[in-house]
Scaffold this motif. Sequence first.
Motif, PDB file in Angstrom:
ATOM      1  N   PRO A   1       0.802  -1.183  -0.004  1.00 47.75           N
ATOM      2  CA  PRO A   1      -0.011   0.010   0.043  1.00 47.75           C
ATOM      3  C   PRO A   1       0.858   1.270   0.102  1.00 47.75           C
ATOM      4  O   PRO A   1       1.791   1.269   0.560  1.00 47.75           O
TER       5      PRO A   1
ATOM      6  N   ASP B   1      -4.843   2.595   2.288  1.00 45.51           N
ATOM      7  CA  ASP B   1      -5.053   1.300   1.134  1.00 45.51           C
ATOM      8  C   ASP B   1      -4.935  -0.117   1.534  1.00 45.51           C
ATOM      9  O   ASP B   1      -4.169  -0.282   2.688  1.00 45.51           O
ATOM     10  N   LEU B   2      -5.498  -0.998   1.192  1.00 39.23           N
ATOM     11  CA  LEU B   2      -5.466  -2.374   1.435  1.00 39.23           C
ATOM     12  C   LEU B   2      -4.051  -2.788   0.938  1.00 39.23           C
ATOM     13  O   LEU B   2      -3.648  -2.190  -0.021  1.00 39.23           O
ATOM     14  N   ARG B   3      -3.577  -3.814   1.744  1.00 37.85           N
ATOM     15  CA  ARG B   3      -2.069  -4.460   1.194  1.00 37.85           C
ATOM     16  C   ARG B   3      -2.500  -5.483   0.387  1.00 37.85           C
ATOM     17  O   ARG B   3      -3.103  -6.563   1.002  1.00 37.85           O
ATOM     18  N   LEU B   4      -2.330  -5.590  -0.795  1.00 35.16           N
ATOM     19  CA  LEU B   4      -2.604  -6.674  -1.789  1.00 35.16           C
ATOM     20  C   LEU B   4      -1.691  -7.514  -1.788  1.00 35.16           C
ATOM     21  O   LEU B   4      -0.293  -7.183  -1.904  1.00 35.16           O
TER      22      LEU B   4
ATOM     23  N   SER C   1      -0.187  -9.133   6.193  1.00 36.55           N
ATOM     24  CA  SER C   1      -1.217  -8.346   5.331  1.00 36.55           C
ATOM     25  C   SER C   1      -2.554  -8.543   5.784  1.00 36.55           C
ATOM     26  O   SER C   1      -3.383  -7.531   5.754  1.00 36.55           O
ATOM     27  N   ASP C   2      -3.026  -9.522   6.515  1.00 36.48           N
ATOM     28  CA  ASP C   2      -4.273  -9.513   7.173  1.00 36.48           C
ATOM     29  C   ASP C   2      -4.277  -8.717   8.156  1.00 36.48           C
ATOM     30  O   ASP C   2      -5.502  -8.018   8.288  1.00 36.48           O
TER      31      ASP C   2
ATOM     32  N   HIS D   1      -2.735  -5.555   8.728  1.00 36.26           N
ATOM     33  CA  HIS D   1      -3.000  -4.338   7.863  1.00 36.26           C
ATOM     34  C   HIS D   1      -4.451  -4.257   7.317  1.00 36.26           C
ATOM     35  O   HIS D   1      -5.025  -3.053   7.723  1.00 36.26           O
ATOM     36  N   ASN D   2      -5.157  -5.416   6.752  1.00 35.24           N
ATOM     37  CA  ASN D   2      -6.486  -5.246   6.170  1.00 35.24           C
ATOM     38  C   ASN D   2      -7.717  -5.410   6.919  1.00 35.24           C
ATOM     39  O   ASN D   2      -8.624  -5.204   6.770  1.00 35.24           O
TER      40      ASN D   2
ATOM     41  N   SER E   1      -8.408  -8.424   8.135  1.00 36.42           N
ATOM     42  CA  SER E   1      -8.976  -9.456   7.628  1.00 36.42           C
ATOM     43  C   SER E   1      -8.452 -10.706   7.765  1.00 36.42           C
ATOM     44  O   SER E   1      -7.246 -10.806   8.622  1.00 36.42           O
TER      45      SER E   1
END
Length: 413
Positions: A246, A251-254, A334-335, A337-338, A340
């Motif tokens: 991001p 922003d989402l971390r892809l 990643s999860d 940060h999001n 999720s």
Amino acid sequence: RYVALLRRRRGGLTSDAHTYIPPAADHPAHPDNLWRRLSVGDGEALLVRGVGGSGKTRLLLEVASLANDLGWHVIHVLERPTATVAELSAAVLASDRSVLVLMDYPNELDGIELSDLDEQLLPEVREAGIQVAMLAAARPGWIATSPPLGPFNVIDVDNSNRYQGHVAYSIASGIAPTAARHLGDAEFRRLIGERPMIATLIARELERRAQQSPLVPTVTATIRSGHLTDWFRRRLNEDGYTSERPRKVADLRLLATPLRVAAAIAVATPNDRATVLGNGVDAARAVGSSEPDGFAERTLRQLLELGWFFATEDQITAIHDTVVDHLMTEVIDSDTHNGSTVNGYAVFTASFRRPAALRAVLTNLQHGRRRATSGTCRMSRATRLHGDLSGEGASGQATAEPTRDLDNDLRPG
């Protein structure tokens, strides 16, 4: 002498072997000083403490070589197959020589409680008149929880940045002389970092790139120091994959599909190729790949080419547990940060169809959770994942132990 043993040990590195670089002669963890204490004591037991990739296993094997050269019987207790204190005692009592027992990560030996060594093994071997010494290695995170250490006294490896950096640079410059020449000393040192094992893996990739085209410091300046996954991202992008971090906090971390598949492969190791690849295929399918079989095959090939994993006749194994740490950390970060759980469950639940893979996943999560407090990986959510996965119906099957082979398990190196 110990190459075969290293190949069996989870994380053993056998290629790019280098001359051992000891710490200062007066450092307590110098092999000669460790051996001096072990060889003159009656049941002396030392536990070497150091972060992942700092050379603990190599230090143990250096001491083992000293013992072997002097006629001692060396017994290396491995995580698999499991062994009990009673079986270890029997192996020691069967020896007609002085015995050195080695244990990598004793906290991960399911059949052995260190307090039992004090209460059972040592009294028995003393009564039999056999000289025995024990040498083990562990990470700071586990020792910080104040576990019962039995007869062991803790000795710190030389964790100073000066020594670790010197070792890392000595190894890496031998592996990647072309890259070092292209980048210059300062940038080369920055890229490889100060952990010898990580430096080894990064140096391999640097040299591969340097052999293809000149490396430019202004380009490599965007790569974080000593960070494996940055190199994997660059390799994925070269091969047509995409991966983004991001640009803004909101922003989402892809997380790229190949990175998720690589993590699913990593957590299923060590295992046979079919199990490891199957885990990757299921993860690729779970994240929407239109060609999960080919995608997983390509990702595994890249991991092998990068040197992060190696294949023997019967299994795929990570070159070091820090590789598994890095890939699991990418997924969990990643999860986190999001906000999720999408990536984590796509990666870790791919193993539910295969008891052997599920067992490896649970073991890797447990190892990661133990290592988290040592500062070597950031797996704050591993406890939750481990608890959720342990509750699945397949986990009962995954607890089955392999057939015991005491001769192979306890045979001297």
